[in-house]
Design an enzyme around this catalytic site. Structure first.
Site, short mmCIF file in Angstrom:
data_model
loop_
_atom_site.label_atom_id
_atom_site.label_comp_id
_atom_site.label_asym_id
_atom_site.label_seq_id
_atom_site.Cartn_x
_atom_site.Cartn_y
_atom_site.Cartn_z
N LEU A 125 0.84 -1.18 0.00
CA LEU A 125 0.00 0.00 0.00
C LEU A 125 0.88 1.24 0.00
CD1 LEU A 125 -2.59 -1.24 2.63
CD2 LEU A 125 -3.04 -0.85 0.22
N SER A 126 1.36 1.60 -1.18
CA SER A 126 2.25 2.75 -1.29
C SER A 126 2.04 3.38 -2.65
CB SER A 126 3.71 2.32 -1.13
OG SER A 126 4.04 1.34 -2.11
N GLY A 127 2.83 4.43 -2.93
CA GLY A 127 2.75 5.05 -4.24
C GLY A 127 1.86 6.27 -4.27
#
Length: 322
Positions: free
Chosen positions: A67-69
């Site tokens: 869960l990144s970006g």
């Protein structure tokens, strides 16, 4: 009740005794348009809650996630399959609600058993058409799968569809019972002059009620899904119920039954209810509210002359008709 039955009989006579379940092209077009509008709105409005659930469940399990970006990019990663699944689920949900509405109008008191059989049928149909895509969207959102390591195949479709079928079946049955007929009963407790407000609030209330009963099975289903891995040959590897039971058994042995239950209730259940309740409230409010607002003929303004066409096709019955 007698007066209502007489009114429905008149309606059937005016319709030429056609089956209410056989849709004309005009009715089908309206249903498809309404389904698409409701489903896309629900998918777009509830995707942020899916993102929050993913973060919450990964933080509870202590598993690192993808869960990144960036907030928006991370939040709407995997939205396409989620939206497609929502279209399929919306088609089933709106059709189920429409079927119950027709049943109420035409038969005014369908047997209780018949309604529950309908609920079971539509909830299973929902799983069949949308569970695989929803699972892919969830795994894509958390970074477990991506365009490089995942390819659709019969095996992967079956894995995603069946991995949490049992727990999703229970939750789906509760949801469709409230969408199909119990939700309208809840709406009847609100007494606003505009029925649209009653439907929206009744839908939101139904969503919260559903959450209280479906959080535990949905939490189990999500936990089971999120333990999915991708093998070197791009085939998905899912965990079995036996493995899940073994994990829970080991946890209970380590901390004790009371502590395990209190941790589940305070940490897992209540935290997930806090996220799932508004998600379900928005979902149900949109389904009930948009269904009421759009009515049975949302395309009436862009399909002119349809009322006159219906009147010419179904002339008023003769006064002497028995």
């Amino acid at each position: 009740m007698i007066q209502r039955g007489f009114t429905m009989q008149e309606r059937r006579e005016k319709q030429g005794n056609n089956s209410p379940y056989l849709l004309t092209p005009y009715e089908m077009a309206n249903l498809v348009f309404k389904t698409g509008a409701i489903s896309f709105t629900v998918s777009a409005g509830t995707q942020p809650f899916q993102y929050l659930l993913n973060k919450l469940q990964f933080s509870q399990s202590g598993t690192p996630s993808g869960l990144s970006g960036g907030l928006f990019r991370g939040m709407y990663r995997g939205f396409l399959p989620y939206a497609i699944a929502g279209q399929k689920r919306g088609a089933v949900a709106v059709t189920h609600k429409q079927t119950n509405k027709v049943t109420e109008e035409e038969e005014f008191e369908a047997p209780f058993r018949q309604r529950w059989w309908g609920t079971i049928f539509f909830s299973q149909a929902d799983l069949l058409v949308s569970n695989g895509l929803s699972g892919k969207a969830r795994l894509q959102n958390v970074g477990v799968i991506n365009a490089e390591n995942f390819k659709w195949s019969l095996s992967n479709f079956w894995k995603l569809t069946s991995v949490n079928w049992g727990s999703r079946s229970f939750a789906g049955g509760v949801n469709f019972a409230l969408i199909g007929f119990a939700g309208d009963y809840v709406s009847s407790f609100y007494k606003f002059d505009k029925d649209l407000y009653n439907k929206i609030l009744g839908g939101a209330t139904s969503g919260v009620i559903a959450t209280l009963f479906t959080t535990a099975p949905n939490a189990y289903a999500d936990s089971k899904l999120l333990q999915t891995k991708v093998a070197e040959n791009n085939r998905l590897i899912t965990v079995s119920p036996y493995t899940m039971f073994g994990q829970m058994k080991s946890h209970v042995k380590a901390v004790g039954l009371k502590e395990a239950f209190m941790t589940f209730f305070k940490v897992s259940y209540l935290q997930q209810v806090a996220v799932r309740a508004p998600q379900a409230a928005i979902t149900f409010a949109l389904i009930f509210g948009m269904d009421e607002y759009m009515g049975p003929q949302p395309l009436k303004k862009v399909w002119p002359g349809r009322v006159e066409e219906l009147e010419s096709e179904n002339p008023s019955p003769s006064p002497t008709k028995k």
